[in-house]
Motif scaffolding. Structure first.
Motif, PDB file in Angstrom:
ATOM      1  N   MET A  93       0.553  -3.325   1.846  1.00 23.23           N
ATOM      2  CA  MET A  93       1.529  -2.885   0.837  1.00 23.23           C
ATOM      3  C   MET A  93       2.943  -3.030   1.414  1.00 23.23           C
ATOM      4  O   MET A  93       3.122  -3.016   2.635  1.00 23.23           O
ATOM      5  CB  MET A  93       1.299  -1.409   0.466  1.00 23.23           C
ATOM      6  CG  MET A  93      -0.063  -1.092  -0.128  1.00 23.23           C
ATOM      7  SD  MET A  93      -0.347  -1.854  -1.734  1.00 23.23           S
ATOM      8  CE  MET A  93       0.500  -0.742  -2.813  1.00 23.23           C
ATOM      9  N   PRO A  94       3.950  -3.121   0.538  1.00 24.05           N
ATOM     10  CA  PRO A  94       5.331  -3.222   1.036  1.00 24.05           C
ATOM     11  C   PRO A  94       5.723  -1.986   1.855  1.00 24.05           C
ATOM     12  O   PRO A  94       5.473  -0.862   1.434  1.00 24.05           O
ATOM     13  CB  PRO A  94       6.169  -3.288  -0.247  1.00 24.05           C
ATOM     14  CG  PRO A  94       5.221  -3.689  -1.322  1.00 24.05           C
ATOM     15  CD  PRO A  94       3.877  -3.164  -0.933  1.00 24.05           C
ATOM     16  N   ALA A  95       6.338  -2.224   3.006  1.00 19.05           N
ATOM     17  CA  ALA A  95       6.705  -1.116   3.891  1.00 19.05           C
ATOM     18  C   ALA A  95       7.836  -0.270   3.311  1.00 19.05           C
ATOM     19  O   ALA A  95       8.024   0.877   3.690  1.00 19.05           O
ATOM     20  CB  ALA A  95       7.110  -1.671   5.258  1.00 19.05           C
ATOM     21  N   ALA A  96       8.588  -0.831   2.371  1.00 16.79           N
ATOM     22  CA  ALA A  96       9.771  -0.138   1.868  1.00 16.79           C
ATOM     23  C   ALA A  96       9.432   1.033   0.935  1.00 16.79           C
ATOM     24  O   ALA A  96      10.286   1.871   0.662  1.00 16.79           O
ATOM     25  CB  ALA A  96      10.673  -1.140   1.137  1.00 16.79           C
ATOM     26  N   GLU A 101       6.015   6.500  -4.116  1.00 15.77           N
ATOM     27  CA  GLU A 101       5.938   5.143  -4.693  1.00 15.77           C
ATOM     28  C   GLU A 101       4.649   4.449  -4.270  1.00 15.77           C
ATOM     29  O   GLU A 101       4.002   3.768  -5.074  1.00 15.77           O
ATOM     30  CB  GLU A 101       7.145   4.309  -4.241  1.00 15.77           C
ATOM     31  CG  GLU A 101       8.457   4.779  -4.836  1.00 15.77           C
ATOM     32  CD  GLU A 101       9.679   4.186  -4.136  1.00 15.77           C
ATOM     33  OE1 GLU A 101      10.752   4.197  -4.745  1.00 15.77           O
ATOM     34  OE2 GLU A 101       9.554   3.738  -2.970  1.00 15.77           O
ATOM     35  N   LEU A 102       4.292   4.660  -3.018  1.00 15.10           N
ATOM     36  CA  LEU A 102       3.072   4.045  -2.498  1.00 15.10           C
ATOM     37  C   LEU A 102       1.864   4.563  -3.277  1.00 15.10           C
ATOM     38  O   LEU A 102       0.995   3.806  -3.721  1.00 15.10           O
ATOM     39  CB  LEU A 102       2.935   4.403  -1.009  1.00 15.10           C
ATOM     40  CG  LEU A 102       1.883   3.673  -0.195  1.00 15.10           C
ATOM     41  CD1 LEU A 102       2.121   2.173  -0.216  1.00 15.10           C
ATOM     42  CD2 LEU A 102       1.901   4.169   1.251  1.00 15.10           C
ATOM     43  N   GLU A 103       1.845   5.873  -3.484  1.00 13.64           N
ATOM     44  CA  GLU A 103       0.736   6.490  -4.215  1.00 13.64           C
ATOM     45  C   GLU A 103       0.641   5.918  -5.630  1.00 13.64           C
ATOM     46  O   GLU A 103      -0.440   5.555  -6.100  1.00 13.64           O
ATOM     47  CB  GLU A 103       0.930   8.012  -4.242  1.00 13.64           C
ATOM     48  CG  GLU A 103      -0.195   8.738  -4.935  1.00 13.64           C
ATOM     49  CD  GLU A 103      -0.152  10.255  -4.713  1.00 13.64           C
ATOM     50  OE1 GLU A 103       0.389  10.695  -3.677  1.00 13.64           O
ATOM     51  OE2 GLU A 103      -0.668  10.973  -5.577  1.00 13.64           O
ATOM     52  N   ASN A 136       7.557  -6.533   7.072  1.00 13.80           N
ATOM     53  CA  ASN A 136       7.845  -5.704   5.900  1.00 13.80           C
ATOM     54  C   ASN A 136       6.616  -5.286   5.105  1.00 13.80           C
ATOM     55  O   ASN A 136       6.730  -4.876   3.956  1.00 13.80           O
ATOM     56  CB  ASN A 136       8.840  -6.392   4.955  1.00 13.80           C
ATOM     57  CG  ASN A 136      10.103  -6.789   5.680  1.00 13.80           C
ATOM     58  OD1 ASN A 136      10.556  -6.055   6.576  1.00 13.80           O
ATOM     59  ND2 ASN A 136      10.655  -7.937   5.336  1.00 13.80           N
ATOM     60  N   MET A 137       5.443  -5.429   5.688  1.00  9.13           N
ATOM     61  CA  MET A 137       4.238  -4.947   5.004  1.00  9.13           C
ATOM     62  C   MET A 137       3.521  -3.954   5.932  1.00  9.13           C
ATOM     63  O   MET A 137       3.645  -4.025   7.154  1.00  9.13           O
ATOM     64  CB  MET A 137       3.280  -6.109   4.677  1.00  9.13           C
ATOM     65  CG  MET A 137       3.849  -7.158   3.735  1.00  9.13           C
ATOM     66  SD  MET A 137       4.158  -6.530   2.064  1.00  9.13           S
ATOM     67  CE  MET A 137       2.525  -6.650   1.341  1.00  9.13           C
TER      68      MET A 137
END
Ligand SMILES: Nc1ncnc2c1ncn2[C@@H]1O[C@H](COP(=O)(O)OP(=O)(O)OP(=O)(O)O)[C@@H](O)[C@H]1O
Ligand SMILES: [Mg+2]
Length: 353
Positions: A93-96, A101-103, A136-137
């Motif tokens: 997933m994107p590290a940012a 947001e990740l959830e 970045n992931m």
């Protein structure tokens, strides 16, 4: 989201296995863990069948009893679902993204990875670290289990007046306890694989640990129950009587050579067979040693027997060997139960993440 909740109070480890409920409370004194309380209570037959809880209120009552008997004051707990009831998937997933947001993103995408309807599963994730070679992931471990596996355990705890703060996975709990055992033998830790053989009442599990992670698991339906049933048949005892005689002795002289020796032999063969399966499917040529866990590890002399028969050194699992003990704890009793408390210990350790 349930599996890996982040902020939490001190936790009891509660292991609901096929034949027993096991409770453990640890605290930390400086850099040392201390065993504050523990308890083991047998379950009546058929309360857990094929790892599914069939009589949740019976289990609730037994947890309540074991909490009382242990003297613990904690009201929050970590439980585990069996690894075989869990699906895991590593995704990138994107590290940012921040945690929320990740959830949200994972909830949107999860149906691509999980072969069940999402409203039928409990789902959680844990961030593992940066994705190798992809800037970045981040790698995220997704864990899903059918809702009833999780809810039955949460309900059993609720019936006993406990709140399930964490629903972990048994194999992760075992990994956690294994790390403690590896630390007890710093000079023995090599780059080679280590086997953890858990010989319980109904199931024998061989886990192979490499770099502190389980890389292989094989389960067989074999365990101490077979020995109990042999004793019942031979000496006309009830299940309970046979179980007690097995632990505390008092059986006729022919028990050793005619029943116990063949059982030890069967244990060695089961472990040997699983090891062969592992070795034939991997690049590893051998294992460094075997950590023997589960209730059957407490059978006197079983370590020597397996060592002789397989030619691999055996260490009897004692996750508490380097721990302090509360004066409430009887060391002899804890030592005898220790090999069967690997899962409970890994769960209790979740207090200190
Ligand atoms: N001192 C002892 N001597 C002989 N057998 C013992 C001793 N202590 C425990 N056992 C046996 O170990 C078994 C229980 O082991 P354990 O607690 O690891 O099983 P479990 O995890 O509850 O079951 P399962 O893994 O099948 O779900 C029982 O068959 C019990 O009789
Ligand atoms: Mg077990």
């Amino acid at each position: 989201m349930l599996f890996f909740r982040r902020k939490k109070p001190e936790l009891l480890g509660i292991d609901i296995s096929t034949v027993a409920v096991k409770l453990l409370e640890l605290s930390k004194v400086g850099s040392h863990f201390r065993v504050e309380s523990y308890g083991v209570a047998p379950l009546p037959p058929d309360t857990v069948v094929d790892k599914n809880i069939t009589r949740v209120e019976v289990i609730g009552n037994i947890i309540k009893a074991v909490v009382k008997q242990s003297g613990t004051r904690l009201k929050h707990a970590a439980v585990a679902v069996p690894g075989s009831t869990v699906i895991t998937k590593m995704i990138s997933m994107p590290a940012a993204l921040n945690e929320d947001e990740l959830e949200a993103q994972i909830e949107l995408e999860a149906d691509q990875y999980i072969p069940y309807a999402l409203d039928e599963v409990s789902l959680d994730f844990v961030v593992q670290g940066p994705t190798a070679k992809t800037p970045n992931m981040i790698d995220v471990l997704l864990v899903a289990s059918r809702k009833e596996n999780v809810e039955d355990r949460v309900t059993a705890l609720e019936l006993a007046g406990l709140k399930a703060e964490i629903v972990d996975v048994e194999s992760y709990a075992i990994e956690h306890s294994c790390a403690l055992i590896l630390d007890q033998f710093p000079d023995r830790e090599a780059s080679r694989a280590i086997a953890v053989a858990d010989v319980g009442a109904t199931v024998t599990t061989l886990n192979i640990v490499h770099d502190r992670q389980i890389i292989y698991t094989r389960e067989q339906s074999f365990g101490g129950k077979q020995l109990t049933e042999e004793i019942q048949k031979r000496y006309g005892l009830s299940y309970e009587e046979a179980g007690l005689a097995k632990k505390h002795g008092g059986l006729p002289d022919n028990y050793g050579p005619e029943i116990l020796e063949p059982f030890k032999n069967a244990v060695a063969q089961q472990i040997g067979r699983s090891l062969q399966f592992f070795l034939s499917s991997s690049a590893h040529r051998n294992v460094e040693y075997i950590i023997l866990a589960g209730g059957c590890a407490s059978i006197p002399g079983i370590d020597d027997y397996i060592d002789k028969s397989l030619g691999i050194p055996i260490i009897i699992a004692n996750p508490f060997a380097d721990m302090l003990l509360s004066p409430r704890i009887q060391p002899q009793r804890l030592n005898n139960d220790a090999p069967a408390l690997m899962t409970a210990c890994g769960l209790a350790l979740r207090s200190f993440d």
